[in-house]
Every structure is written in C-alpha cells, then in structure tokens.
Design an enzyme around this catalytic site. Structure first.
Site, mmCIF file in Angstrom:
data_model
loop_
_atom_site.group_PDB
_atom_site.id
_atom_site.type_symbol
_atom_site.label_atom_id
_atom_site.label_comp_id
_atom_site.label_asym_id
_atom_site.label_seq_id
_atom_site.Cartn_x
_atom_site.Cartn_y
_atom_site.Cartn_z
ATOM 1 N N HIS A 9 0.829 -1.212 0.000
ATOM 2 C CA HIS A 9 0.000 0.000 0.000
ATOM 3 C C HIS A 9 0.867 1.268 0.000
ATOM 4 C CE1 HIS A 9 0.956 0.859 4.205
ATOM 5 N NE2 HIS A 9 0.868 -0.452 4.412
ATOM 6 N N ARG A 60 -6.091 0.491 3.893
ATOM 7 C CA ARG A 60 -4.921 1.057 3.214
ATOM 8 C C ARG A 60 -4.511 0.206 2.017
ATOM 9 N NH1 ARG A 60 -3.389 -1.064 8.227
ATOM 10 N NH2 ARG A 60 -1.400 -2.178 8.451
ATOM 11 N N GLU A 87 -1.665 -7.178 7.279
ATOM 12 C CA GLU A 87 -0.333 -6.929 7.830
ATOM 13 C C GLU A 87 -0.046 -7.896 8.986
ATOM 14 O OE1 GLU A 87 2.600 -6.413 7.732
ATOM 15 O OE2 GLU A 87 2.854 -4.250 7.538
ATOM 16 N N HIS A 182 0.645 -5.642 2.318
ATOM 17 C CA HIS A 182 1.358 -4.923 3.379
ATOM 18 C C HIS A 182 2.831 -5.336 3.437
ATOM 19 C CE1 HIS A 182 -2.589 -3.713 5.009
ATOM 20 N NE2 HIS A 182 -2.957 -4.860 4.464
HETATM 21 O O1 LIG Z 1 2.458 -2.349 10.576
HETATM 22 C C1 LIG Z 1 3.303 -1.447 10.436
HETATM 23 O O2 LIG Z 1 3.649 -0.683 11.348
HETATM 24 C C2 LIG Z 1 3.940 -1.235 9.083
HETATM 25 O O3 LIG Z 1 3.032 -1.445 8.090
HETATM 26 C C3 LIG Z 1 5.144 -2.126 8.873
HETATM 27 O O4 LIG Z 1 5.949 -1.931 9.934
HETATM 28 P P1 LIG Z 1 7.459 -2.432 10.042
HETATM 29 O O5 LIG Z 1 8.281 -1.685 9.031
HETATM 30 O O6 LIG Z 1 7.834 -2.079 11.444
HETATM 31 O O7 LIG Z 1 7.456 -3.901 9.781
#
Ligand SMILES: O=C(O)[C@H](O)COP(=O)(O)O
Length: 229
Positions: A9, A60, A87, A182
C-alpha cells in the site's frame, strides 16, 4: 506463463506518524494515494494487465488497489478480499510510536520485534480494545486465527494456506494476478516464493507503492523477479 505483481500500500497515516500499525485499519495519506496511482500508471505504461486482484480486509491496501485499478482502467476485474493478507499483527505495540518505543526499550529490541523471523512482540491482553476478534470482517475466522500478536513466521503460516487455495490456482490457470497488501504479509510471500532463509528475510524491506514482478514457468518456479523499472 502468468505474471504476479505485488504492491505494498501507499504511505499510510501511521507510516507518516511512524507508528506501529499491524491490524489497525488506518487509511492512506494523499502522498500514499499518489504513490498508488503512480504504480498503476507505470504498470499500464509498461504493458501490464491483470485478470484478478487480491487484497486484505484493511483499507490502506484496499484503497491502494482501487487507485491502481483506476489508473489502469481495470476497475471491472474480480477482487478477492481476505484477512490472511493482512499486515503482520503488531500485538501490544500497535499504535505506539516506533522512535519512542526504541527510546524506551532500545534499538536492538525494536529491531528484533520488527524484523526477526520468530520473535513475537508482546501480545494484546484479553479485553484490549485493539483486539478485533468479533469484528464482522473476521466473521469466518476462529479465535485462534485472529491473533493477539504475530511474528513473521506466524504471518507466513496464515498467508500460505490462502496462497495455495486461491492465488496459486489462478496463476496456474494462466491468470495475471495483482496483490495489494502490506510490508510484512508481502515479506511472508517473498520469503516463500524466493526461498529466503530465516536469517536473510530480516534484511528484506518492501517499499510503499513499488510493484514487485514475478514471472513463473509452468512448474510455478519464478523465472524473473524484480521491481518495475
Ligand atoms: O504495521 C506497520 O507498522 C507497518 O506497516 C510495517 O511496519 P514495520 O516496518 O515495522 O514492519
């Protein structure tokens, strides 16, 4: 053979605010929308088209997909939405600022929570308002399937059944497939598709709105892998 394109996204409001997001349903920013449109325009200009699209239940990713479809004049293709593409669940870190969490727990601990393959962040406690079990969008999922935290290994284990049951069969039928998802659900797929080791996956980052393209042979082995030039 069919092509698979993965798109993370566009920038979300909590990417902008540097907050752990996970399964919290945060929307994209205007910059994120522009990144998504640009991904669609670039895919179209390079001659790509899709027969089916897959995304998570989080807006998202869904809205990113809409922008890509709109930019490609592909609003009409079938879209399949499934929580297995969500995610990675960030547990009790969900909503916290990443820099403040690093100041409190140390950079190394936060790096382990963010990038280790098999260390889970602290879990949500029972009754936490961030627990989404019971939300109608997870109606088909059991308590065990709606996590209170996840490491990337957990994410791989819930993404792969959906890959096998729905996405890979579309590719085997010769359909070109677009997945809007994600950073970590896509890292889970990349790990599987490219056979990345548990250690090396720590160094894999997926940028917002950058199409990652896989060509497959008839045995579903990737023959060409790369970001759209
Ligand atoms: O869920 C989250 O905070 C982001 O989409 C990905 O986070 P990360 O870079 O800490 O894995």
């Amino acid at each position: 053979m069919a092509k698979l394109v993965l798109v993370r996204h566009g920038e979300s409001q909590w990417n902008l605010e540097n907050r752990f997001t996970g399964w919290v349903d945060v929307d994209i920013t205007e910059k994120g929308a522009a990144e998504a449109r640009s991904a669609g325009e670039r895919l179209k200009a390079a001659g790509y088209t899709f027969d089916v699209a897959y995304t998570s239940v989080l807006k998202r990713a869904i809205r990113t997909l809409w922008h890509v479809q709109d930019a490609m004049d592909l609003m009409w293709i079938p879209v399949k939405i499934n929580w297995r593409l969500n995610e990675r669940h960030y547990g009790a870190l969900s909503g916290l600022n990443k820099a403040e969490t690093a100041a409190q727990h140390g950079d190394e601990q936060v790096r382990i929570w963010r990038r280790s393959y098999d260390v889970r962040p602290p879990a949500l406690e029972a009754g936490d308002s961030r627990d989404v079990f019971g939300n109608p969008r997870y109606a088909g999922a059991s308590r065990a399937e709606v996590p209170l935290t996840e490491c990337l290994k957990d994410t791989v284990e819930r993404v792969l059944p959906y890959w096998e049951s729905d996405i890979a069969p579309s590719l085997r039928e010769g359909k070109n497939v677009l997945i809007a998802a994600h950073g970590n659900s896509l890292r889970a797929l990349v790990k599987y598709l490219e056979n990345v080791s548990d250690a090396d996956i720590m160094g894999v980052e997926i940028p917002n709105g950058a199409p990652l393209i896989y060509d497959f042979d008839e045995n579903m082995k990737p023959t060409r892998i790369g970001y759209l030039a």
